[in-house]
Design a protein around this motif. Structure first.
Motif, mmCIF file in Angstrom:
data_model
loop_
_atom_site.group_PDB
_atom_site.id
_atom_site.type_symbol
_atom_site.label_atom_id
_atom_site.label_comp_id
_atom_site.label_asym_id
_atom_site.label_seq_id
_atom_site.Cartn_x
_atom_site.Cartn_y
_atom_site.Cartn_z
ATOM 1 N N LEU A 81 -4.776 -2.023 3.159
ATOM 2 C CA LEU A 81 -3.343 -1.880 2.982
ATOM 3 C C LEU A 81 -2.844 -0.768 3.895
ATOM 4 C CD1 LEU A 81 -3.222 -2.110 -0.906
ATOM 5 C CD2 LEU A 81 -3.125 -3.962 0.749
ATOM 6 N N SER A 82 -1.532 -0.566 3.910
ATOM 7 C CA SER A 82 -0.966 0.459 4.782
ATOM 8 C C SER A 82 -1.035 1.842 4.161
ATOM 9 C CB SER A 82 0.500 0.121 5.095
ATOM 10 O OG SER A 82 1.242 0.073 3.884
ATOM 11 N N GLY A 83 -1.421 1.942 2.901
ATOM 12 C CA GLY A 83 -1.507 3.224 2.235
ATOM 13 C C GLY A 83 -2.328 3.095 0.981
ATOM 14 N N ASP A 84 -2.226 4.056 0.094
ATOM 15 C CA ASP A 84 -3.004 4.024 -1.137
ATOM 16 C C ASP A 84 -2.152 4.605 -2.252
ATOM 17 O OD1 ASP A 84 -4.937 3.772 -2.988
ATOM 18 O OD2 ASP A 84 -6.181 5.426 -2.285
ATOM 19 N N GLY A 96 0.789 -1.210 0.000
ATOM 20 C CA GLY A 96 0.000 0.000 0.000
ATOM 21 C C GLY A 96 0.826 1.267 0.000
ATOM 22 N N ARG A 97 2.081 1.198 0.422
ATOM 23 C CA ARG A 97 2.924 2.392 0.462
ATOM 24 C C ARG A 97 4.244 2.233 -0.264
ATOM 25 N NH1 ARG A 97 4.256 2.259 6.958
ATOM 26 N NH2 ARG A 97 5.120 0.164 7.071
ATOM 27 N N ASP A 98 4.545 1.032 -0.720
ATOM 28 C CA ASP A 98 5.796 0.799 -1.437
ATOM 29 C C ASP A 98 5.477 0.099 -2.755
ATOM 30 O OD1 ASP A 98 8.297 0.165 -2.389
ATOM 31 O OD2 ASP A 98 9.092 -0.412 -0.435
ATOM 32 N N PRO A 99 5.667 0.764 -3.905
ATOM 33 C CA PRO A 99 5.344 0.128 -5.195
ATOM 34 C C PRO A 99 6.147 -1.138 -5.460
ATOM 35 C CG PRO A 99 5.687 2.498 -5.445
ATOM 36 C CD PRO A 99 6.142 2.143 -4.061
#
Length: 372
Positions: free
Chosen positions: A236-239, A154-157
């Motif tokens: 997820l942890s991000g978007d 979610g925060r790391d591609p």
């Protein structure tokens, strides 16, 4: 061939080759000891193996210098110590290389692993035949890696792309088999595999479970639903993109309004999570094991193969020890007798000497006779 000069050249060539070997072992040992996914998949002992590989490369570099110094000075004590240390390094390298290669051996045969990743593992029985594989500690290690990738995606591609690559390579979706969440399974992650504190810091919005709980319990199915085989829609942890949104499908389409809160797949990414048919995609539990084993096995085989350099160094050191030192040999004038020109000459040496000795006085040089 086994002259001192040639043996010195052999030692120099071995030192050059072993320097490449020690560099590779040091780099691979550092990578193995620092890469968390290997610790999660194979256990914490793989970290200790990586540290020992790095330490052995430092020890091998010192022993390499010891052998080169002994060959230059023709010091038999240094050469003997070099041979002994290389013997120890040979068995240690075999043990470490085999320990890494051994963790890549599957616990179950390929047919069982492939069939049990499907929603309907016919002709296998999903409960009796596949339960041992699904609940094994080895499978839980790869499940731990998948959950770590999913949370960080979610925060790391990079983590997002790792899951996408695995799903594309295996034509699969999520980790576990579709509609295969076993709520009745009380299994937990093994003690020797653990999540790092870097992972799982958020909370799940749907339900009271947190990521810390999800990192300790292997099976948290979609609670509050009538179907216990649905996976929970975990965030997820991000978007980073619209594709990173959690899977949240309709569980019961007959209800009005429709009931949401489940996922047919276990932590999937990309468009496969929207597929409603179970027989299109399998779980990636089989594919992620193949991918991680492919990262470990070739390096361990190289480490095992490079152990032959220790054997060659031992043989060269022993041959050099058996050689006499330069000051303990005959000089060249005595070891190589000069060519004797009179040995094969076809002349009468005795007659020539006789004629020279008993030559008449008037024929001797320096005396002249004057005739009247």
């Amino acid at each position: 061939m086994c002259t001192p000069a040639n043996l010195r050249l052999i030692f120099m060539a071995l030192c050059l080759t072993k320097s490449i070997q020690m560099t590779f072992m040091f780099a691979f040992g550092i990578m193995t000891s620092l890469d968390i996914k290997f610790h999660q998949a194979y256990g914490q002992h793989i970290k200790a193996i990586g540290i020992m590989l790095s330490c052995m490369s430092v020890f091998g570099s010192f022993n390499m210098w010891l052998g080169l110094k002994g060959s230059m000075m023709h010091n038999k004590f240094l050469l003997l110590m070099h041979a002994v240390f290389d013997g120890i390094a040979f068995f240690a390298q075999l043990w470490l290389g085999w320990s890494i290669l051994e963790v890549t051996f599957p616990e179950f045969d390929m047919y069982t692993r492939e069939m049990c990743s499907q929603s309907n593992p016919a002709p296998l029985d999903a409960v009796e035949d596949c339960m041992e594989y699904l609940q094994s500690e080895r499978t839980s290690g790869f499940q731990m890696v998948w959950r770590s990738y999913y949370y960080e995606s979610g925060r790391d591609p990079n983590f997002f792309q790792k899951i996408i690559d695995i799903q594309r390579a295996g034509q699969c979706c999520g980790f576990g088999p579709p509609m295969g969440c076993m709520k009745y399974d009380p299994a937990t992650f093994p003690h020797n595999n653990k999540f790092d504190d870097f992972y799982f810091g958020g909370t799940i919005t749907d339900g009271e479970e947190s990521w810390s709980l999800y990192s300790s319990s292997r099976n948290l199915c979609s609670y509050g639903t009538s179907n216990k085989y649905w996976y929970p829609p975990l965030p997820l942890s991000g978007d980073i993109s619209s594709e990173s949104e959690p899977c949240d499908q309709i569980i019961n389409e007959l209800e009005v309004p429709p009931q949401y809160g489940g996922c047919m797949y276990d932590m999937p990414l990309s468009t496969c999570k929207e597929v409603r048919e179970m027989n299109i995609y399998n779980g990636c539990m089989f594919e992620i094991e193949n991918v991680m084993n492919a990262e470990m096995a070739p390096s361990s085989i190289v480490i095992l193969g490079l152990s032959i350099l220790q054997v060659l160094a031992i043989v060269a050191a022993c041959c050099f020890c058996w050689k006499r030192k330069q000051h303990d040999t005959f000089p060249d004038a005595l070891s190589n007798v000069p060519y004797d020109p009179f040995k094969n000459a076809k002349i009468d040496i005795a007659g020539a000497l006789e004629r020279k000795i008993h030559r008449p006085k008037h024929e001797q040089p320096g005396i002249e006779f004057i005739e009247d």
